[in-house]
Every structure is written in structure tokens, then in C-alpha cells.
Write a protein that holds these residues in place. Sequence first.
Motif, PDB file in Angstrom:
ATOM      1  N   ARG A  62       0.840  -1.203   0.000  1.00 57.27           N
ATOM      2  CA  ARG A  62       0.000   0.000   0.000  1.00 57.27           C
ATOM      3  C   ARG A  62       0.876   1.254   0.000  1.00 57.27           C
ATOM      4  O   ARG A  62       0.657   2.182  -0.795  1.00 57.27           O
ATOM      5  CB  ARG A  62      -0.912  -0.030   1.220  1.00 57.27           C
ATOM      6  CG  ARG A  62      -1.743   1.224   1.441  1.00 57.27           C
ATOM      7  CD  ARG A  62      -2.673   1.040   2.638  1.00 57.27           C
ATOM      8  NE  ARG A  62      -3.202   2.309   3.070  1.00 57.27           N
ATOM      9  CZ  ARG A  62      -2.618   3.088   3.966  1.00 57.27           C
ATOM     10  NH1 ARG A  62      -1.454   2.719   4.501  1.00 57.27           N
ATOM     11  NH2 ARG A  62      -3.170   4.234   4.319  1.00 57.27           N
ATOM     12  N   ARG A  63       1.876   1.300   0.852  1.00 53.63           N
ATOM     13  CA  ARG A  63       2.756   2.470   0.908  1.00 53.63           C
ATOM     14  C   ARG A  63       3.579   2.599  -0.374  1.00 53.63           C
ATOM     15  O   ARG A  63       3.820   3.714  -0.856  1.00 53.63           O
ATOM     16  CB  ARG A  63       3.678   2.371   2.120  1.00 53.63           C
ATOM     17  CG  ARG A  63       2.945   2.456   3.453  1.00 53.63           C
ATOM     18  CD  ARG A  63       3.916   2.434   4.621  1.00 53.63           C
ATOM     19  NE  ARG A  63       3.214   2.548   5.898  1.00 53.63           N
ATOM     20  CZ  ARG A  63       3.811   2.572   7.085  1.00 53.63           C
ATOM     21  NH1 ARG A  63       5.141   2.493   7.143  1.00 53.63           N
ATOM     22  NH2 ARG A  63       3.102   2.672   8.189  1.00 53.63           N
ATOM     23  N   ILE A  66       1.392   4.154  -3.012  1.00 51.26           N
ATOM     24  CA  ILE A  66       1.193   5.591  -2.775  1.00 51.26           C
ATOM     25  C   ILE A  66       2.417   6.378  -3.229  1.00 51.26           C
ATOM     26  O   ILE A  66       2.306   7.379  -3.963  1.00 51.26           O
ATOM     27  CB  ILE A  66       0.894   5.845  -1.282  1.00 51.26           C
ATOM     28  CG1 ILE A  66      -0.503   5.315  -0.925  1.00 51.26           C
ATOM     29  CG2 ILE A  66       0.984   7.343  -0.967  1.00 51.26           C
ATOM     30  CD1 ILE A  66      -0.794   5.337   0.564  1.00 51.26           C
ATOM     31  N   TRP A 174      -4.797   5.332  -0.217  1.00 55.84           N
ATOM     32  CA  TRP A 174      -4.598   5.844   1.142  1.00 55.84           C
ATOM     33  C   TRP A 174      -5.711   5.364   2.069  1.00 55.84           C
ATOM     34  O   TRP A 174      -5.474   5.045   3.242  1.00 55.84           O
ATOM     35  CB  TRP A 174      -4.553   7.374   1.109  1.00 55.84           C
ATOM     36  CG  TRP A 174      -4.255   8.004   2.440  1.00 55.84           C
ATOM     37  CD1 TRP A 174      -5.148   8.359   3.410  1.00 55.84           C
ATOM     38  CD2 TRP A 174      -2.974   8.326   2.956  1.00 55.84           C
ATOM     39  NE1 TRP A 174      -4.498   8.894   4.484  1.00 55.84           N
ATOM     40  CE2 TRP A 174      -3.155   8.886   4.240  1.00 55.84           C
ATOM     41  CE3 TRP A 174      -1.671   8.202   2.461  1.00 55.84           C
ATOM     42  CZ2 TRP A 174      -2.091   9.311   5.022  1.00 55.84           C
ATOM     43  CZ3 TRP A 174      -0.616   8.639   3.240  1.00 55.84           C
ATOM     44  CH2 TRP A 174      -0.830   9.185   4.507  1.00 55.84           C
ATOM     45  N   ARG A 175      -6.931   5.267   1.540  1.00 55.10           N
ATOM     46  CA  ARG A 175      -8.078   4.852   2.351  1.00 55.10           C
ATOM     47  C   ARG A 175      -8.213   3.334   2.448  1.00 55.10           C
ATOM     48  O   ARG A 175      -8.931   2.821   3.309  1.00 55.10           O
ATOM     49  CB  ARG A 175      -9.368   5.426   1.761  1.00 55.10           C
ATOM     50  CG  ARG A 175      -9.433   6.950   1.776  1.00 55.10           C
ATOM     51  CD  ARG A 175     -10.778   7.420   1.263  1.00 55.10           C
ATOM     52  NE  ARG A 175     -11.875   6.872   2.063  1.00 55.10           N
ATOM     53  CZ  ARG A 175     -13.152   6.948   1.729  1.00 55.10           C
ATOM     54  NH1 ARG A 175     -13.501   7.519   0.590  1.00 55.10           N
ATOM     55  NH2 ARG A 175     -14.089   6.437   2.500  1.00 55.10           N
TER      56      ARG A 175
END
Length: 516
Positions: A62-63, A66, A174-175
Amino acid sequence: ALWLAMLTSNIGTWAHDVGAAWLMTSLTTSPLMVSLLQTAASIPVLILALPAGSLADLVDRRRLLIGANITIAVIAALLGGAALAGVMTPELLLAFTFALGLGTAFSNPAWQATVPELVPKSLVPSATTLGGVSVNLARALGPALGGVIVAAAGPPAVFVLNAVATFVIVLVVWRWRPAPSAGSVAPAERLAGAMRAGIRFVRFSEELRPVLIRALAFIVCGSALWALLPVLARQQLGIGATQYGLLLGSVGAGAVTASSFLPAWRKRLNVDSLVVVASLALAALLALLSTIRSYPLTLVVMFVIGMAWIALMPTFNVAAIQALPSWVRARGLAIYNVIFMGGTAIGGIVWGTIATTMGVPAAFLIAAGGLAASVLLAPLFPMRRVEQADLSPSEHWPSLEGVTNVAEPDAGPALITVEYQIDPARRDEFVRLVHATRAARRRDGAYAWGIYQDTSDPSRYIESFLVESWSEHLRQHTRVTKHDQEREALARALQVGPDPPVVKHYLDAGAPRKRG
């Protein structure tokens, strides 16, 4: 939400590609420079895919998503500013395209590896096809939108649009809160070791290798379409930016239309037959594209090309995902991306050079011939193994947590032996069955493997394999699949007597200690 975010980003990407291609044709008349846009976007993926994929297997995906997409958005915005300022040159445009490719190199494997985390295993083919639908919906809408925006406001406007669309992914990811993964009992990998493990897996995977070989043959020839379409539009059809966008949109519309038929095609044809039929259809369409000069007829041909394309791309994507266990999925998909991007980069150079020296129609005809010839690989490298093998973890190897005399986890090399008692009359059958496990041992961590017969006892056999460290062997225990378990069971079924084969572990003793 993630699917809609990707759709939005893909629309921005396709609109961006129209603006970049059209800007390049305004800056130079060289077909080679135009086709090098494709090469500039592909080379970063070719160079960085393996470290990026390994990173995606080791860190929070996820990071990583992003960070990569923020980078893409910023570069696209800077490109728009440079174009608006009127300082753009062909070389600078290629440099910006290369920089965007850097962000894509880190985003793609992490994104593709998330698909099995979002849906149950049985729905992975459908979810992957929906990913293809997203790409092709964007292919239908993005180029048309890009063509209109370029005609109305110029290329800088679509570059800014791409930056905004990419930032949508950042907000949605991000969510997103993925379900926590189960902790592994095996030691964590380091980046360099993870890269070696990824390369080793690809080298020895009997399921993934045929997919990569067939995909490379397809994309090198198929990339002629995207490399030369801007030149065909300007020089052969004499159309403007809006009409060029509609031409690309027709491909997307055909792909979206065909996606509803794809599940039925998969039920009637196995993966190899589907790829052969779609490759031959695409070859015929490229040959037809080389002869026509009518814009309306070209729109129809591009629509059918989109139908053939959607039959091929998701089929390769699904096969690659199915051939990869979870522990190596991102880096395996990264290498798969290397095949596609590398083939695209090679294609951009090859087809641009051929078009420059022999003309665009000749380049399309040669590409069509190559696609037709690629079907000869089907019997040599069958992809249907991915539909037959269960690559989920078996966890049938006994745990080694009770081993206490290993001082350092990275101590090694480690030697593992398996002792069998086999009826000498069944020697050939046993050797054949145990050799079938060799590729799995090498794929999951062993750098050497052998099977030996005792010269004093013809019924005694020793299978041995070497692993670079004790930690890597612990990881090897978690990597064994149910398909491997089935193969091992066939060899072990020939064991004579009530006792199972004896497994022993040894560590390198190191150099002799100095006295006193």
C-alpha cells in the motif's frame, strides 16, 4: 473503489499518450523518434522491475503504491509545465517519458500482486479480466478525450489531466486497509536475496516459463501496432488529433465488447487454443491494416483488433498470476512485466527502423508474419500447466522450530538428504519420479540437487540438495506447494517397508579451528 481509481488513472494515461505522440509528431517527422516514445516508457520497467517487484514482496504494498503514484503525478505535472512554457524538444520529451516509466516500474508489480488479495482464488481470472476491461474502457475513452483536449487546448492540458487522474489512485489507496496477512514462521528475506530467489523461481518454474516465452513472442510482434499507429494516422490516413484519438478509442471499444464473451471463450477453449486463435486473428488484422487507406474502414479494423487484444492480454495475465505462489507473486509479475516492456522496447526500435527503411505497410506485414509464426510455440511451450497445478502452500514438510543447534540463522550452506529404500526392480520408475521433483527443489531455494544409489546396497538411494543458508531452507519449507506434495507422494509410494524416507539436515562445518 480501487477498480474505479485505476480506470480514472488509465483514462489519464491514454489521454497522455495521445498528447505525447501528437507532440512528438509536431516536433519531428522521424518515425524512429515517434516509436522511441514507447521504448523510453518501457526501458525503466526493464531495468527496475526485479528490484521493484522484490520490494513489493518485502514491504507494505500500500505504501509503495502511494509513493510510486505520487511520483508519477508530479512528473506528469512538470511535463505539462515544460510543454506550456514552450521549451519542449524531442529529447526532453523522451526524458520525461523515461521518468514516468520509473514510477510505473515500481507501481505495476505491487498493483498486479494485490488482485489475489482483493477476491477469492476462484474469482482471480474474472478479476483479472475486469482489470483488462478497465484498461480497455480507458483505451476507449482516454484517447478520444485526449484527442479532443489536444485539439482544443494542446498537449500540455492532457499532461495535467494525467497528473490529476493519477493522484486519484493515491487518495483511494490511502483509504484502503487490506486484511492483515498471516505472519510467516520463516525468517524475512533481504532485498538482494529476494531478487536472487525471484530469478531462480522463474528459471526453474515449469508453470511460469512457458507463459513468459509465449508472451515475449506475442508482444514483440504485437507492439508494432502501438509503435506505428501514430505514423500510420498522419502519413497513411492523413487524419488529425481528434480522429487519431477515436482510432485508439475504437480499439478500446472492441476490447470492452469482447470482454463479455471472454468467459464463454475460455470454457470452450483451453488457454493454449485461445492464444493460438487470437494470435492468428490479430496477425490477419495487422496484414489488413497495412493495405487500407480509408479512415472509416480503419476504425472497423481497429475495433476487431481490440477484440483480439482482449482475448490475449488477460489470458497471459491470468496465466502469470496462476503460475505464481503468494511468496514470489510481485517479483514474478515484475519479471513478467520485464518480458512485456522489454518486448515493447525491442519492438519500438525494430518496427520504427523497418518503417523508416521499408515503409509502414511493410512493417505491419512483417509483424503479422511474426505473430502467425508464434503459434508454432504452442506445442513446445504449453501454458495449460497453470490450469492443472495447485500452487497453494501444502505445509506438509515437518516444522524445524525444534532444531536448537543452529547458532546463526544465516549459517550455511545447508545440505538436506532424503534416504529411500527402493525395490531394485523398480529403479527406473523411481529415478523418473524423483527427478520430477528436481525443478521444485531448485525453484524454491536449492542451488544443487542430485540422486545417488548406494554401491554396496542397490536398494538404498540418497536424494540431496544444497541451500545457501539455514534461513533459506526454513523459507523453503513454507514454499512447497500441493502440486509438489503430489509429486513427492508418487516417489515416496515406492518406499519399501513400513518406515518413511529418512530426512537429515547438515550445516557447513566451516574451516578448522586454530589451536592454542
